[in-house]
Design an enzyme around this catalytic site. Structure first.
Site, PDB file in Angstrom:
ATOM      1  N   SER A  54       7.026  -1.016  -2.444  1.00 37.51           N
ATOM      2  CA  SER A  54       6.353   0.264  -2.254  1.00 37.51           C
ATOM      3  C   SER A  54       6.711   1.174  -3.423  1.00 37.51           C
ATOM      4  O   SER A  54       6.521   0.795  -4.576  1.00 37.51           O
ATOM      5  CB  SER A  54       6.749   0.875  -0.894  1.00 37.51           C
ATOM      6  OG  SER A  54       5.980   2.033  -0.627  1.00 37.51           O
ATOM      7  N   HIS A  63       2.439  -1.439  -1.524  1.00 38.45           N
ATOM      8  CA  HIS A  63       1.840  -0.227  -0.971  1.00 38.45           C
ATOM      9  C   HIS A  63       1.292   0.614  -2.127  1.00 38.45           C
ATOM     10  O   HIS A  63       2.033   0.967  -3.052  1.00 38.45           O
ATOM     11  CB  HIS A  63       2.878   0.600  -0.211  1.00 38.45           C
ATOM     12  CG  HIS A  63       3.529  -0.142   0.914  1.00 38.45           C
ATOM     13  ND1 HIS A  63       4.701   0.267   1.485  1.00 38.45           N
ATOM     14  CD2 HIS A  63       3.166  -1.269   1.591  1.00 38.45           C
ATOM     15  CE1 HIS A  63       5.040  -0.568   2.460  1.00 38.45           C
ATOM     16  NE2 HIS A  63       4.127  -1.509   2.532  1.00 38.45           N
ATOM     17  N   ASP A  70       9.473  -1.242   5.932  1.00 35.98           N
ATOM     18  CA  ASP A  70       8.498  -2.325   6.020  1.00 35.98           C
ATOM     19  C   ASP A  70       9.098  -3.639   5.511  1.00 35.98           C
ATOM     20  O   ASP A  70       9.595  -3.713   4.387  1.00 35.98           O
ATOM     21  CB  ASP A  70       7.249  -1.960   5.205  1.00 35.98           C
ATOM     22  CG  ASP A  70       6.113  -2.944   5.412  1.00 35.98           C
ATOM     23  OD1 ASP A  70       6.052  -3.562   6.496  1.00 35.98           O
ATOM     24  OD2 ASP A  70       5.274  -3.086   4.497  1.00 35.98           O
TER      25      ASP A  70
END
Length: 342
Positions: free
Chosen positions: A164, A191, A284
């Site tokens: 991310s 992400h 995540d």
């Protein structure tokens, strides 16, 4: 309080961004700049927590401004890009390589998803750590000796990864260190704001010895190829190595989600999975990385020192999900060695 410098050659957009950000009680815009030169002059005299940076500007563009700021006065930079012109996309990812921590599209209203994402990203950027790039360009660490890591062959069939905030450069560094003969398929979740993933794939191709493409519904994954999850859809891998895309609800507030990809890989391949978590905010993929490890798979988390944001990999380390904690170039080297020794 998060102090922000807004850099954009449009006076209208500068005022718009200032109004959007200053509605938040913990954010204030302390300066505006219409060019890269003005941004550098401002930062010579003042300190801020975050810079929002336009890419296409007269004079010094956003890439060059980012490069100089990160070399001289490092500060978290959020690139705000139109993202539709090929040259702007290229410059946007060059700015990421120079040290920018996130990319966002220009917001189109004072409300809605883009406005909320800008505020969220500025807060996340303020919590990240950045360092000067003047002596250590991205990937340079790969050329220094590193401590040995015990290697033993594993019966691996697939590599899955998640990243991310700060992830694009980590992903590119990781891929750049894999050998051309690497024999496993790789599926990645990064992400990223919608609209930028195709440009991200094109940028990765420029630094990867392996072919890189967007994952597509029904694709049968092949050895030695890299598949990147597309915008806004979870990417799963089914038994037989077939890609499945789904519009199921977001997990951990994101779609695509590393957690969902990791679970599907476990269901399809059992313990023959290598999982990698790179720089990113949040959780995540952390619990699922632990499941991969408990199932006999091979797991890696990026180390804190090399991470822009140690949220996702740090969560994996704390819950016991990471067998190896290393910078991205070493993750690639150790993984390649383990695969060679099978």
């Amino acid at each position: 309080m998060i102090d922000v410098l807004v850099v954009d050659d449009s006076a209208v957009l500068r005022k718009y961004l200032e109004h959007l950000l200053q509605r938040e009680p913990d954010i204030r815009v302390v300066g505006q700049a219409a060019s890269g030169e003005e941004a550098l002059d401002f930062l010579e005299e003042s300190t801020v927590h975050v810079v929002t940076m336009d890419i296409h500007m007269n004079g010094m563009d956003g890439f060059e401004a980012t490069r100089r700021i990160m070399a001289l006065r490092p500060v978290p930079i959020v690139v705000i890009s139109a993202g539709w012109e090929p040259l702007e996309v290229e410059k946007t990812f060059q700015a990421m390589a120079a040290g920018a921590v996130a990319i966002l599209p220009k917001p189109d209203s004072l409300s809605g998803e883009r406005a909320a994402e800008l505020v969220k990203t500025v807060r996340e950027a303020a919590a990240t750590k950045v360092r000067s790039r003047i002596s250590q360009p991205p990937g340079a660490a790969a050329h220094f000796p590193a401590p040995a890591v015990p290697v033993s062959g594993r019966a691996l069939r697939i590599v899955v990864g998640g990243a991310s905030t700060g992830g694009p450069v980590a992903v590119r560094t990781f891929l750049s260190e894999l050998p051309r003969e690497f024999s496993l398929p790789i599926l990645l979740v990064q992400h990223m704001s919608p609209g930028f993933t195709p440009g991200f794939v094109a940028w990765l191709k420029g630094g990867s010895p392996l072919p890189v493409e967007l994952a597509a519904e029904g694709t049968r994954i092949a050895a030695g190829r890299v598949y990147v999850a597309p915008d806004g859809r979870h990417t799963e891998i089914l038994s037989g190595g077939v890609v499945h895309l789904t519009d199921a609800p977001p997990e951990h507030g994101v779609r695509p989600s590393a957690s969902r990809l990791f679970r599907s890989a476990l269901e399809a391949f059992g313990g023959a999975v290598a999982g990698v978590l790179l720089s990113g905010m949040g959780y995540d993929g952390a619990a699922e990385l632990r499941r991969i490890r408990k199932s006999g798979g091979l797991t890696f988390a990026q180390d804190e020192e090399s991470s822009v944001a140690w949220g996702m990999p740090g969560a994996a380390v704390r819950c016991g999900g990471a067998e190896h904690v290393l910078p991205p170039h070493r993750i690639a080297q150790v993984l390649a060695e383990m695969v060679r020794e099978r």
